[in-house]
Design a protein around this motif. Structure first.
Motif, PDB file in Angstrom:
ATOM      1  N   LYS A  23       0.860  -1.179   0.000  1.00  0.00           N
ATOM      2  CA  LYS A  23       0.000   0.000   0.000  1.00  0.00           C
ATOM      3  C   LYS A  23       0.896   1.227   0.000  1.00  0.00           C
ATOM      4  O   LYS A  23       1.932   1.241   0.657  1.00  0.00           O
ATOM      5  CB  LYS A  23      -0.859  -0.014   1.278  1.00  0.00           C
ATOM      6  CG  LYS A  23      -1.834   1.132   1.392  1.00  0.00           C
ATOM      7  CD  LYS A  23      -2.591   1.043   2.712  1.00  0.00           C
ATOM      8  CE  LYS A  23      -3.572   2.190   2.822  1.00  0.00           C
ATOM      9  NZ  LYS A  23      -4.290   2.171   4.092  1.00  0.00           N
ATOM     10  N   ASP A 108       5.641  -6.394   7.393  1.00  0.00           N
ATOM     11  CA  ASP A 108       4.412  -7.109   7.045  1.00  0.00           C
ATOM     12  C   ASP A 108       4.577  -8.012   5.824  1.00  0.00           C
ATOM     13  O   ASP A 108       3.640  -8.677   5.416  1.00  0.00           O
ATOM     14  CB  ASP A 108       3.289  -6.102   6.776  1.00  0.00           C
ATOM     15  CG  ASP A 108       1.924  -6.646   7.165  1.00  0.00           C
ATOM     16  OD1 ASP A 108       1.862  -7.525   8.045  1.00  0.00           O
ATOM     17  OD2 ASP A 108       0.925  -6.196   6.581  1.00  0.00           O
ATOM     18  N   LYS A 139      -1.788   3.031  12.649  1.00  0.00           N
ATOM     19  CA  LYS A 139      -3.054   3.170  11.910  1.00  0.00           C
ATOM     20  C   LYS A 139      -3.193   4.574  11.334  1.00  0.00           C
ATOM     21  O   LYS A 139      -3.668   4.750  10.209  1.00  0.00           O
ATOM     22  CB  LYS A 139      -4.239   2.859  12.836  1.00  0.00           C
ATOM     23  CG  LYS A 139      -4.393   1.365  13.136  1.00  0.00           C
ATOM     24  CD  LYS A 139      -5.513   1.121  14.136  1.00  0.00           C
ATOM     25  CE  LYS A 139      -5.574  -0.357  14.520  1.00  0.00           C
ATOM     26  NZ  LYS A 139      -6.574  -0.590  15.588  1.00  0.00           N
ATOM     27  N   GLU A 142      -1.264   4.842   8.370  1.00  0.00           N
ATOM     28  CA  GLU A 142      -1.739   3.839   7.408  1.00  0.00           C
ATOM     29  C   GLU A 142      -0.686   2.797   7.047  1.00  0.00           C
ATOM     30  O   GLU A 142      -0.592   2.347   5.901  1.00  0.00           O
ATOM     31  CB  GLU A 142      -2.281   4.533   6.144  1.00  0.00           C
ATOM     32  CG  GLU A 142      -3.460   5.451   6.441  1.00  0.00           C
ATOM     33  CD  GLU A 142      -4.004   6.162   5.216  1.00  0.00           C
ATOM     34  OE1 GLU A 142      -3.925   5.583   4.118  1.00  0.00           O
ATOM     35  OE2 GLU A 142      -4.481   7.297   5.359  1.00  0.00           O
ATOM     36  N   ARG A 143       0.090   2.395   8.055  1.00  0.00           N
ATOM     37  CA  ARG A 143       1.017   1.279   7.856  1.00  0.00           C
ATOM     38  C   ARG A 143       0.263  -0.027   8.098  1.00  0.00           C
ATOM     39  O   ARG A 143      -0.688  -0.068   8.886  1.00  0.00           O
ATOM     40  CB  ARG A 143       2.198   1.383   8.821  1.00  0.00           C
ATOM     41  CG  ARG A 143       3.074   2.601   8.615  1.00  0.00           C
ATOM     42  CD  ARG A 143       3.912   2.511   7.367  1.00  0.00           C
ATOM     43  NE  ARG A 143       4.930   1.481   7.458  1.00  0.00           N
ATOM     44  CZ  ARG A 143       5.879   1.300   6.554  1.00  0.00           C
ATOM     45  NH1 ARG A 143       5.932   2.068   5.485  1.00  0.00           N
ATOM     46  NH2 ARG A 143       6.774   0.343   6.688  1.00  0.00           N
ATOM     47  N   THR A 144       0.712  -1.106   7.448  1.00  0.00           N
ATOM     48  CA  THR A 144      -0.036  -2.372   7.530  1.00  0.00           C
ATOM     49  C   THR A 144       0.470  -3.322   8.615  1.00  0.00           C
ATOM     50  O   THR A 144      -0.197  -4.289   8.949  1.00  0.00           O
ATOM     51  CB  THR A 144       0.021  -3.096   6.171  1.00  0.00           C
ATOM     52  OG1 THR A 144       1.395  -3.317   5.815  1.00  0.00           O
ATOM     53  CG2 THR A 144      -0.670  -2.291   5.080  1.00  0.00           C
TER      54      THR A 144
END
Length: 383
Positions: A23, A108, A139, A142-144
């Motif tokens: 992402k 991830d 969050k 917006e890290r996974t």
């Protein structure tokens, strides 16, 4: 009869860009894009070596100082691709076993066994993009990945002989407190990585965070984070050698990044990669590679190529050099840029009047005020 002085070319490194990500991070302005269901992995890797072969003609027999595989997210590639890739690099590109080979990792995208295999393949430096260990902040940016998975991955590196591990941490995140930033550092320091990169979040134009006008901690707060974080790192045995870089020992300083900061040369291969090559006639050639993978695999490698103007060279030199925490030798400037120091005397004087620089007999020293006002200092060399 005086012998003519031979112009010594700077060291040269290799940067390899893997453009795909799980992402796209909303604060990231590096060339990357979200991985689709179909990526041209095999074709892309084959083209990387052809791209390198084309650039190698421009550097003759110069030895590659270091290799850095960045992105994007290189750890998205299949393990078999990484193995093939490194084997070919070691066979075709580098000659010394001691050459630094770094790969960037998103926690991830990889498990402990895969990371250990990277070292078995011949990668000798890994860089994990942790950013923060606070799940709420992860969050927000917006890290996974999450804290638990990241810590498990870091712990697994203790099994690696001759580990050389860098951890990237960002401070100044949206709604981050001073204590939040220090907690990240304290946890990471306990794992004793060989290197820690401690960055301030910088929101660049053309990123979603810039468009959304995200509220960040105040300048006063981020300066306190930086001051306390630096004190904690130094107290814990880390040596600062660059604005954002701390190493446990001198041998763990990043050779690849040091070459950038010392205005060395580098070949850049892969989508959107940048390169800098100094020619024997002393011209500095900049290259930017094609940004779209669909075009890149059709052997359309070069997007832009140009010779750096003489008037722009001092700015480019200082843009890198000012990041290092040591005096800049006048001789180093002249040898690296092929420009006499008298040519920049007026600009140096302006920087001195603003209290940004001090001129010594053989060097320039950036002041504390200059470090705080680095962009203002650099702008002098842009005019």
């Amino acid at each position: 009869m005086n012998k003519k002085k031979i112009y010594k070319l700077p060291p040269i490194s290799l940067y390899i860009h893997i453009p795909w990500c799980i992402k796209k991070c909303p604060y990231c302005d590096f060339h990357s894009y979200k991985k689709s269901k179909k990526i041209f992995e095999k074709k892309y890797i084959k083209n990387l070596f052809q791209d390198f072969k084309n650039d190698k003609k421009k550097i003759s027999k110069r030895k590659i100082l270091s290799v850095f595989i960045g992105g994007g997210t290189p750890s998205l590639l299949k393990l078999s691709s990484i193995k093939y890739f490194i084997k070919k690099i070691k066979k075709k590109i580098i000659k010394s076993k001691k050459t630094e080979i770094t790969i960037e990792i998103n926690p991830d995208t990889i498990n402990s066994n895969q990371l250990i295999k990277y070292y078995n393949f011949g990668i000798n430096r890994t860089s994990i993009g942790v950013q923060t260990l606070n799940n709420n902040l992860l969050k927000k940016i917006e890290r996974t990945h999450n804290k638990k998975k990241t810590i498990k991955l870091i712990k697994s590196t203790n099994k690696i002989k001759n580990r050389n591990l860098n951890i990237d941490i960002i401070y100044g995140l949206p709604e981050q407190s001073i204590q939040d930033s220090l907690n990240d550092l304290k946890i990471i320091i306990n794992f004793k990585p060989e290197h820690i990169s401690w960055y301030l979040l910088d929101i660049e134009p053309n990123t979603p965070f810039y468009t959304k006008n995200i509220k960040l901690p105040s300048l006063k707060k981020t300066r306190k984070m930086q001051k306390l974080g630096k004190e904690l790192l130094i107290k814990s045995g880390y040596q600062q050698y660059e604005i954002s870089s701390f190493a446990r020992k001198k041998k763990y300083r990043c050779i690849h990044n040091l070459n950038y900061w010392n205005f060395g040369d580098y070949i850049g291969i892969g989508c959107g990669a940048h390169g800098k090559i100094t020619k024997k006639n002393k011209d500095i050639v900049r290259t930017i590679k094609t940004k779209q993978d669909s075009q890149y695999i059709k052997k359309k490698y070069i997007q832009k190529k140009y010779i750096v103007s003489k008037k722009d060279i001092p700015f480019e030199f200082f843009l890198n050099k000012f990041r290092l925490l040591k005096p800049i030798l006048h001789q180093d400037f002249e040898n690296t840029t092929n420009i006499k120091k008298r040519k920049i005397k007026k600009k140096i004087s302006i920087a001195e009047k603003h209290g940004f620089l001090q001129t010594k007999k053989k060097s320039w020293i950036i002041t504390k005020h200059g470090k705080k006002k680095l962009n203002s200092l650099l702008s002098i060399f842009l005019k």
